[in-house]
Structures are given as C-alpha cells and as structure tokens.
Write a protein that holds these residues in place. Structure first.
Motif, PDB file in Angstrom:
ATOM      1  N   PHE A  84     -16.091  -6.415 -40.115  1.00 39.71           N
ATOM      2  CA  PHE A  84     -16.316  -7.652 -39.364  1.00 39.71           C
ATOM      3  C   PHE A  84     -17.782  -8.086 -39.455  1.00 39.71           C
ATOM      4  CE2 PHE A  84     -12.492  -6.443 -36.635  1.00 39.71           C
ATOM      5  CZ  PHE A  84     -11.682  -7.429 -37.183  1.00 39.71           C
ATOM      6  N   ALA A  85     -18.690  -7.119 -39.282  1.00 41.06           N
ATOM      7  CA  ALA A  85     -20.121  -7.469 -39.299  1.00 41.06           C
ATOM      8  C   ALA A  85     -20.555  -7.956 -40.677  1.00 41.06           C
ATOM      9  CB  ALA A  85     -20.953  -6.257 -38.880  1.00 41.06           C
ATOM     10  N   HIS A  86     -19.955  -7.431 -41.718  1.00 40.58           N
ATOM     11  CA  HIS A  86     -20.328  -7.830 -43.084  1.00 40.58           C
ATOM     12  C   HIS A  86     -19.893  -9.259 -43.388  1.00 40.58           C
ATOM     13  CE1 HIS A  86     -20.939  -7.696 -47.403  1.00 40.58           C
ATOM     14  NE2 HIS A  86     -19.678  -8.056 -47.581  1.00 40.58           N
ATOM     15  N   TYR A  87     -18.683  -9.608 -43.006  1.00 44.96           N
ATOM     16  CA  TYR A  87     -18.133 -10.899 -43.411  1.00 44.96           C
ATOM     17  C   TYR A  87     -18.422 -12.031 -42.430  1.00 44.96           C
ATOM     18  CZ  TYR A  87     -15.518  -8.758 -47.214  1.00 44.96           C
ATOM     19  OH  TYR A  87     -15.169  -8.109 -48.370  1.00 44.96           O
ATOM     20  N   ARG A  88     -18.578 -11.710 -41.162  1.00 46.06           N
ATOM     21  CA  ARG A  88     -18.684 -12.781 -40.178  1.00 46.06           C
ATOM     22  C   ARG A  88     -20.138 -13.213 -39.973  1.00 46.06           C
ATOM     23  NH1 ARG A  88     -14.392 -14.288 -37.814  1.00 46.06           N
ATOM     24  NH2 ARG A  88     -15.562 -15.306 -36.159  1.00 46.06           N
ATOM     25  N   TYR A  89     -20.286 -14.434 -39.439  1.00 40.47           N
ATOM     26  CA  TYR A  89     -21.610 -14.984 -39.174  1.00 40.47           C
ATOM     27  C   TYR A  89     -21.989 -14.875 -37.700  1.00 40.47           C
ATOM     28  CZ  TYR A  89     -20.916 -16.961 -43.812  1.00 40.47           C
ATOM     29  OH  TYR A  89     -20.681 -17.111 -45.156  1.00 40.47           O
ATOM     30  N   VAL A 131     -29.959  -8.973 -23.066  1.00 39.17           N
ATOM     31  CA  VAL A 131     -28.874  -8.002 -23.184  1.00 39.17           C
ATOM     32  C   VAL A 131     -29.091  -7.094 -24.392  1.00 39.17           C
ATOM     33  CG1 VAL A 131     -26.394  -7.773 -23.640  1.00 39.17           C
ATOM     34  CG2 VAL A 131     -27.212  -9.467 -21.991  1.00 39.17           C
ATOM     35  N   ALA A 132     -29.647  -7.628 -25.475  1.00 43.06           N
ATOM     36  CA  ALA A 132     -29.851  -6.844 -26.700  1.00 43.06           C
ATOM     37  C   ALA A 132     -30.743  -5.640 -26.455  1.00 43.06           C
ATOM     38  CB  ALA A 132     -30.445  -7.728 -27.796  1.00 43.06           C
ATOM     39  N   GLN A 133     -31.616  -5.704 -25.444  1.00 47.75           N
ATOM     40  CA  GLN A 133     -32.485  -4.575 -25.134  1.00 47.75           C
ATOM     41  C   GLN A 133     -31.696  -3.375 -24.627  1.00 47.75           C
ATOM     42  OE1 GLN A 133     -35.614  -5.861 -22.474  1.00 47.75           O
ATOM     43  NE2 GLN A 133     -35.812  -7.832 -23.517  1.00 47.75           N
ATOM     44  N   CYS A 134     -30.466  -3.626 -24.162  1.00 48.68           N
ATOM     45  CA  CYS A 134     -29.619  -2.551 -23.655  1.00 48.68           C
ATOM     46  C   CYS A 134     -28.676  -1.999 -24.717  1.00 48.68           C
ATOM     47  CB  CYS A 134     -28.786  -3.053 -22.471  1.00 48.68           C
ATOM     48  SG  CYS A 134     -29.768  -3.773 -21.140  1.00 48.68           S
ATOM     49  N   LEU A 135     -28.709  -2.575 -25.922  1.00 45.88           N
ATOM     50  CA  LEU A 135     -27.799  -2.198 -26.993  1.00 45.88           C
ATOM     51  C   LEU A 135     -28.541  -1.462 -28.097  1.00 45.88           C
ATOM     52  CD1 LEU A 135     -25.953  -5.642 -27.318  1.00 45.88           C
ATOM     53  CD2 LEU A 135     -25.298  -3.698 -25.885  1.00 45.88           C
ATOM     54  N   ALA A 136     -27.780  -0.746 -28.931  1.00 51.76           N
ATOM     55  CA  ALA A 136     -28.338  -0.106 -30.119  1.00 51.76           C
ATOM     56  C   ALA A 136     -27.868  -0.889 -31.335  1.00 51.76           C
ATOM     57  CB  ALA A 136     -27.870   1.341 -30.213  1.00 51.76           C
ATOM     58  N   ALA A 137     -28.800  -1.336 -32.168  1.00 52.53           N
ATOM     59  CA  ALA A 137     -28.463  -2.085 -33.375  1.00 52.53           C
ATOM     60  C   ALA A 137     -28.052  -1.119 -34.473  1.00 52.53           C
ATOM     61  CB  ALA A 137     -29.648  -2.928 -33.823  1.00 52.53           C
ATOM     62  N   VAL A 138     -26.977  -1.450 -35.181  1.00 60.23           N
ATOM     63  CA  VAL A 138     -26.483  -0.629 -36.289  1.00 60.23           C
ATOM     64  C   VAL A 138     -26.848  -1.271 -37.622  1.00 60.23           C
ATOM     65  CG1 VAL A 138     -24.449   0.429 -37.347  1.00 60.23           C
ATOM     66  CG2 VAL A 138     -24.571   0.184 -34.858  1.00 60.23           C
ATOM     67  N   THR A 139     -26.429  -2.507 -37.827  1.00 59.98           N
ATOM     68  CA  THR A 139     -26.806  -3.299 -38.994  1.00 59.98           C
ATOM     69  C   THR A 139     -27.058  -4.712 -38.501  1.00 59.98           C
ATOM     70  OG1 THR A 139     -24.547  -4.039 -39.506  1.00 59.98           O
ATOM     71  CG2 THR A 139     -25.258  -1.959 -40.485  1.00 59.98           C
ATOM     72  N   ASP A 140     -27.424  -5.598 -39.402  1.00 62.37           N
ATOM     73  CA  ASP A 140     -27.538  -7.003 -39.038  1.00 62.37           C
ATOM     74  C   ASP A 140     -26.185  -7.491 -38.541  1.00 62.37           C
ATOM     75  OD1 ASP A 140     -30.155  -7.034 -39.841  1.00 62.37           O
ATOM     76  OD2 ASP A 140     -29.754  -7.906 -41.817  1.00 62.37           O
ATOM     77  N   GLY A 141     -26.152  -7.934 -37.299  1.00 61.72           N
ATOM     78  CA  GLY A 141     -24.919  -8.474 -36.749  1.00 61.72           C
ATOM     79  C   GLY A 141     -24.044  -7.483 -36.040  1.00 61.72           C
ATOM     80  N   LEU A 142     -24.354  -6.179 -36.088  1.00 58.40           N
ATOM     81  CA  LEU A 142     -23.510  -5.161 -35.450  1.00 58.40           C
ATOM     82  C   LEU A 142     -24.311  -4.361 -34.432  1.00 58.40           C
ATOM     83  CD1 LEU A 142     -20.925  -3.482 -35.143  1.00 58.40           C
ATOM     84  CD2 LEU A 142     -21.623  -2.168 -37.164  1.00 58.40           C
TER      85      LEU A 142
END
Length: 303
Positions: A84-89, A131-142
């Motif tokens: 989903f993260a790869h294909y979606r915008y 909210v992003a400060q409470c999350l862990a980023a995996v890749t761009d968009g995920l």
C-alpha cells in the motif's frame, strides 16, 4: 515505471545481507527473459498498481488475523503495508494488536519503541505533524504506532481505548493495516474486527488450515454473519517447501470462493523464512506479485 517497480526497501542493510527470496540463477533467468515477456505480463502489474492508487473518501481499515494456531499473519500484514505504501500517494498506518511480543515491528524493521505512541501528548491533536511525533516512520508514506503491546499487557488498551484513541488516528491515513494475531473474541479484538472494511484470514497451506477456515465460515453462517465472507480475503501461506504435500489448494480455494471470499496462496520465500526484517527488494518475484494482488483485492473489498 513506478507501477511495476519493486516495493521500496525499508531501513538500512544490517551487517549481513539478507537472503534473496529467489535464487541467483532464477534472478538471472528472469532478467534475461525480460525483453521477451508477453505484453500481458507487463500490463497486468501496471493495472494492479493503478487499482491500488484508487482514491478513498475516508480511511480504509484492513484487519489481518488467523483463525487458530500459528500462522504468518505478521508477515502478511507487513507485506500489505509495504505494498500500500509503495503504490499509494496517501499515508499508510500499521498497527499491531497481537498479544505478547510484537511480531509486526521486527518484520517492518521497527524495534523497541522509538516514539511515545499512545502516551504521546500530541496523539489527540488535529495536526498530523503533531501526531507524527508519536509514530515510528518505516518508509516514505508508512508509519507504525509503537508500544501497543505494552498498553495491552498493562490493561490500558481495551475496546474503549481503541475507539477513543486508536481509531481516530486512522483519519490521517488512506489505509490502515491492523495485525490482530489470533482470531480471539475479547473486547479489543471484537472492536478491531467491527471497525474493519476488509478482513484477511491467514492460515498455513495445509489441510488443517483449510479446515479451520471452513469451520470459521460455518460459524459465521450459524451466527447470522453469512454476509461477512464478502469482505474476507483468505491467504494460505507456506512456511516450508511442500509444507503439506497432500493439500489440494485449488480444490480448497474453489470451495471457499463459493462463500463469497477471495483466496490467494503465498508460496515459500527464502527471504521471508528468515523471520527478520523484510526487505521488499529481496522478496521473490512471486511473493511481490502475490502481495500486490492481495493488497488490490483488500482495497476492492474495503470499498
């Protein structure tokens, strides 16, 4: 082209490169045959990519679980999140509501919580930057919401907390993929299932795996949930080569499709079998194709 490119890799390589899902010989053979591929082999991935880019008016939630026993539901959850993260915008969120030690985090390359998760002061903000400060980023968009296993273990994440704190987060994301582990019937799991727009059931590619799905569908029919299979995607996974030589996948899939569910098979993959962080660039071509098809079907059913 973006639609047919391999899924993006997450994180950085470790001290030892993970094994490729395909052998070197197979990768070389596929590269040599690429100029001679028939047009439909090229157009099909492009068509699937476009399906996965379909806009959504509100965030869609896909719940991944297993009817019983051990199955690779965290692996399937991670593959769907990457696809989903790869294909979606728009943004994609991954949640792990499984009890005990997290299976999803290591598969996505996220170890100990590196963000405050639900305990973060900005988790209820109307700004995604907060909210992003409470999350862990995996890749761009995920992104991943960390620390949920601790919340569950300490009894602070129940159905009420899920509805009040977790569910509102999904409004920031086009797709949310939820690893629900065992198909348990506690309040938290029931709340997660009720919030799902599509449901993925993961079972081993064995006769017992097929029987467990059959029993689950019988229970749905007996309890007035006969329409639920129309939102279900069944994924048979192979943890080893020829896991059950007597298992007739085609016959089992045909029977299950009669209920309205769609069925896929995720074959053995050397890279996935390592049980460590998934590098989308190293999964086999067959795994990449299957994950893309499963993701596209989940999106169709969620709409």
């Amino acid at each position: 082209m973006h639609d047919s490119a391999p899924l993006r890799s997450a994180g950085t390589a470790g001290p030892r490169a993970a094994r490729h899902g395909d052998s070197l010989l197979r990768r070389m053979g596929r590269g040599a045959a690429r100029p001679f591929r028939p047009p439909e082999d090229v157009l099909a991935p492009i068509s699937l990519g476009r399906e996965l880019q379909r806009p959504v008016t509100t965030g869609r939630r896909v719940v991944v679980s297993r009817p019983q026993g051990w199955a690779a539901e965290s692996t399937v959850t991670a593959l769907l999140a990457f696809a989903f993260a790869h294909y979606r915008y728009d943004r994609v969120l991954a949640l792990d509501l499984g009890p005990g030690n997290s299976g999803l985090g290591p598969r996505l390359g996220v170890g100990e919580p590196v963000a405050p998760g639900l305990s973060g002061a900005a988790i209820e903000s109307d700004s995604f930057d907060d909210v992003a400060q409470c999350l862990a980023a995996v890749t761009d968009g995920l992104w991943v919401l960390p620390g949920l296993q601790r919340e569950i273990a300490e009894g602070r994440l129940d159905a009420g907390a899920y509805h009040g704190s977790v569910l509102p987060l999904t409004r920031f994301f086009g797709l949310t993929v939820i690893d629900r582990a065992a198909d348990a019937s506690d309040g938290l799991n029931r709340a997660a299932q009720a919030s799902a727009h599509a449901h993925v059931l993961v079972v081993p590619s064995t006769r017992e795996g097929a029987a467990s799905i059959g029993r689950a569908f019988d229970w749905m029919n007996a309890n007035g949930a006969e329409s639920l299979p129309s939102r279900i995607v069944v994924v048979f996974t192979e943890q080893s080569r020829r896991q059950d030589a007597a298992f007739d996948y085609r016959a089992s899939a045909a029977i299950l499709r009669q209920s309205g569910a769609e069925v896929f098979r995720l074959g053995f993959d050397r890279h996935l079998a390592e049980g460590t962080r998934i590098d989308p660039a190293r999964i086999s071509a067959a795994t990449h194709a299957a994950a893309t098809r499963i993701a596209a079907e989940c999106l169709r059913r969620s709409l």
